[in-house]
Motif scaffolding. Structure first.
Motif, PDB file in Angstrom:
ATOM      1  N   ALA A  23       2.324  10.885   2.588  1.00  0.00           N
ATOM      2  CA  ALA A  23       1.533   9.768   3.113  1.00  0.00           C
ATOM      3  C   ALA A  23       0.468   9.361   2.099  1.00  0.00           C
ATOM      4  O   ALA A  23       0.258   8.162   1.856  1.00  0.00           O
ATOM      5  CB  ALA A  23       0.896  10.147   4.441  1.00  0.00           C
ATOM      6  N   ALA A  24      -0.174  10.340   1.511  1.00  0.00           N
ATOM      7  CA  ALA A  24      -1.201  10.027   0.510  1.00  0.00           C
ATOM      8  C   ALA A  24      -0.584   9.332  -0.703  1.00  0.00           C
ATOM      9  O   ALA A  24      -1.193   8.432  -1.292  1.00  0.00           O
ATOM     10  CB  ALA A  24      -1.920  11.305   0.090  1.00  0.00           C
ATOM     11  N   ALA A  25       0.650   9.707  -1.056  1.00  0.00           N
ATOM     12  CA  ALA A  25       1.316   9.126  -2.224  1.00  0.00           C
ATOM     13  C   ALA A  25       1.733   7.670  -2.005  1.00  0.00           C
ATOM     14  O   ALA A  25       1.842   6.907  -2.969  1.00  0.00           O
ATOM     15  CB  ALA A  25       2.534   9.959  -2.604  1.00  0.00           C
ATOM     16  N   ILE A  26       1.966   7.278  -0.748  1.00  0.00           N
ATOM     17  CA  ILE A  26       2.355   5.888  -0.479  1.00  0.00           C
ATOM     18  C   ILE A  26       1.204   5.064   0.094  1.00  0.00           C
ATOM     19  O   ILE A  26       1.369   3.874   0.371  1.00  0.00           O
ATOM     20  CB  ILE A  26       3.577   5.806   0.466  1.00  0.00           C
ATOM     21  N   ALA A  27       0.054   5.677   0.256  1.00  0.00           N
ATOM     22  CA  ALA A  27      -1.080   4.998   0.893  1.00  0.00           C
ATOM     23  C   ALA A  27      -1.473   3.708   0.182  1.00  0.00           C
ATOM     24  O   ALA A  27      -1.907   2.753   0.823  1.00  0.00           O
ATOM     25  CB  ALA A  27      -2.281   5.934   0.977  1.00  0.00           C
ATOM     26  N   HIS A  28      -1.280   3.637  -1.128  1.00  0.00           N
ATOM     27  CA  HIS A  28      -1.665   2.424  -1.870  1.00  0.00           C
ATOM     28  C   HIS A  28      -0.871   1.189  -1.429  1.00  0.00           C
ATOM     29  O   HIS A  28      -1.307   0.071  -1.631  1.00  0.00           O
ATOM     30  CB  HIS A  28      -1.490   2.643  -3.375  1.00  0.00           C
ATOM     31  N   LYS A  29       0.273   1.386  -0.780  1.00  0.00           N
ATOM     32  CA  LYS A  29       1.075   0.260  -0.284  1.00  0.00           C
ATOM     33  C   LYS A  29       0.482  -0.331   0.997  1.00  0.00           C
ATOM     34  O   LYS A  29       0.768  -1.460   1.354  1.00  0.00           O
ATOM     35  CB  LYS A  29       2.513   0.701  -0.003  1.00  0.00           C
ATOM     36  N   PHE A  30      -0.336   0.462   1.697  1.00  0.00           N
ATOM     37  CA  PHE A  30      -0.908   0.037   2.969  1.00  0.00           C
ATOM     38  C   PHE A  30      -2.244  -0.663   2.757  1.00  0.00           C
ATOM     39  O   PHE A  30      -2.916  -0.464   1.744  1.00  0.00           O
ATOM     40  CB  PHE A  30      -1.072   1.236   3.902  1.00  0.00           C
ATOM     41  N   ARG A  31      -2.597  -1.471   3.728  1.00  0.00           N
ATOM     42  CA  ARG A  31      -3.886  -2.171   3.680  1.00  0.00           C
ATOM     43  C   ARG A  31      -5.009  -1.143   3.570  1.00  0.00           C
ATOM     44  O   ARG A  31      -4.949  -0.079   4.190  1.00  0.00           O
ATOM     45  CB  ARG A  31      -4.064  -3.028   4.919  1.00  0.00           C
ATOM     46  N   PRO A  32      -6.039  -1.455   2.805  1.00  0.00           N
ATOM     47  CA  PRO A  32      -7.129  -0.491   2.603  1.00  0.00           C
ATOM     48  C   PRO A  32      -7.735   0.037   3.910  1.00  0.00           C
ATOM     49  O   PRO A  32      -8.039   1.230   4.004  1.00  0.00           O
ATOM     50  CB  PRO A  32      -8.154  -1.278   1.789  1.00  0.00           C
ATOM     51  N   ASP A  33      -7.866  -0.819   4.900  1.00  0.00           N
ATOM     52  CA  ASP A  33      -8.460  -0.383   6.174  1.00  0.00           C
ATOM     53  C   ASP A  33      -7.552   0.570   6.952  1.00  0.00           C
ATOM     54  O   ASP A  33      -8.015   1.231   7.887  1.00  0.00           O
ATOM     55  CB  ASP A  33      -8.781  -1.585   7.057  1.00  0.00           C
ATOM     56  N   ASP A  34      -6.271   0.636   6.582  1.00  0.00           N
ATOM     57  CA  ASP A  34      -5.312   1.478   7.296  1.00  0.00           C
ATOM     58  C   ASP A  34      -5.021   2.807   6.606  1.00  0.00           C
ATOM     59  O   ASP A  34      -4.323   3.654   7.142  1.00  0.00           O
ATOM     60  CB  ASP A  34      -3.974   0.732   7.461  1.00  0.00           C
ATOM     61  N   ARG A  35      -5.519   3.006   5.424  1.00  0.00           N
ATOM     62  CA  ARG A  35      -5.130   4.179   4.632  1.00  0.00           C
ATOM     63  C   ARG A  35      -5.574   5.502   5.240  1.00  0.00           C
ATOM     64  O   ARG A  35      -4.798   6.459   5.287  1.00  0.00           O
ATOM     65  CB  ARG A  35      -5.635   4.036   3.201  1.00  0.00           C
ATOM     66  N   ASP A  36      -6.780   5.584   5.711  1.00  0.00           N
ATOM     67  CA  ASP A  36      -7.225   6.827   6.347  1.00  0.00           C
ATOM     68  C   ASP A  36      -6.425   7.102   7.616  1.00  0.00           C
ATOM     69  O   ASP A  36      -6.050   8.243   7.898  1.00  0.00           O
ATOM     70  CB  ASP A  36      -8.720   6.777   6.676  1.00  0.00           C
ATOM     71  N   ALA A  37      -6.147   6.037   8.371  1.00  0.00           N
ATOM     72  CA  ALA A  37      -5.363   6.190   9.597  1.00  0.00           C
ATOM     73  C   ALA A  37      -3.943   6.644   9.277  1.00  0.00           C
ATOM     74  O   ALA A  37      -3.356   7.429  10.031  1.00  0.00           O
ATOM     75  CB  ALA A  37      -5.340   4.888  10.379  1.00  0.00           C
ATOM     76  N   LEU A  38      -3.379   6.191   8.173  1.00  0.00           N
ATOM     77  CA  LEU A  38      -2.038   6.614   7.763  1.00  0.00           C
ATOM     78  C   LEU A  38      -1.987   8.130   7.561  1.00  0.00           C
ATOM     79  O   LEU A  38      -1.093   8.801   8.065  1.00  0.00           O
ATOM     80  CB  LEU A  38      -1.624   5.900   6.478  1.00  0.00           C
ATOM     81  N   VAL A  39      -2.952   8.660   6.844  1.00  0.00           N
ATOM     82  CA  VAL A  39      -2.990  10.101   6.599  1.00  0.00           C
ATOM     83  C   VAL A  39      -3.200  10.852   7.916  1.00  0.00           C
ATOM     84  O   VAL A  39      -2.586  11.898   8.155  1.00  0.00           O
ATOM     85  CB  VAL A  39      -4.065  10.447   5.552  1.00  0.00           C
TER      86      VAL A  39
END
Length: 110
Positions: free
Chosen positions: A71-87
């Motif tokens: 998840a951390a490796a693909i987080a850059h593809k997600f909107r900045p506001d969603d990155r913490d939620a992704l992890v």
């Protein structure tokens, strides 16, 4: 979330192959990420009647899909506001998978 593991698995594979593969950095909303069904044993696709080896293989495949490092490796593809939620989502699904594995193996296969 999808209603069955098969639907979810197909949606996640499409998401990886098209959305993630073609996404520009910071463009994917977290809402587009397919989540496993909220049913018993829905995160791995394994069933209590499966053999212990099959259960372990299904859970392992799901753990690789949802590993927090991935998840951390693909987080850059997600909107900045969603990155913490992704992890956070990845860690939550991972915890669910670990509990699912313990429960499935405790219930025993054939």
């Amino acid at each position: 979330a999808s209603s069955t593991f098969a639907d979810y698995d197909a949606a996640y594979r499409r998401f990886e192959a098209t959305t993630l593969a073609n996404a520009l950095d910071a463009s994917v909303p977290l809402a587009d990420l397919p989540l496993p069904p909220a049913t018993d044993f829905g995160a791995s696709g394994a069933a209590p009647t499966d053999s212990p080896d099959h259960i372990k293989a299904m859970v392992r495949a799901a753990l690789l899909r949802w590993h927090p490092d991935k998840a951390a490796a693909i987080a850059h593809k997600f909107r900045p506001d969603d990155r913490d939620a992704l992890v956070t989502v990845a860690a939550s699904v991972t915890r669910r998978l670990i509990l699912e594995k313990r429960t499935l193996l405790r219930l025993g296969g054939p």
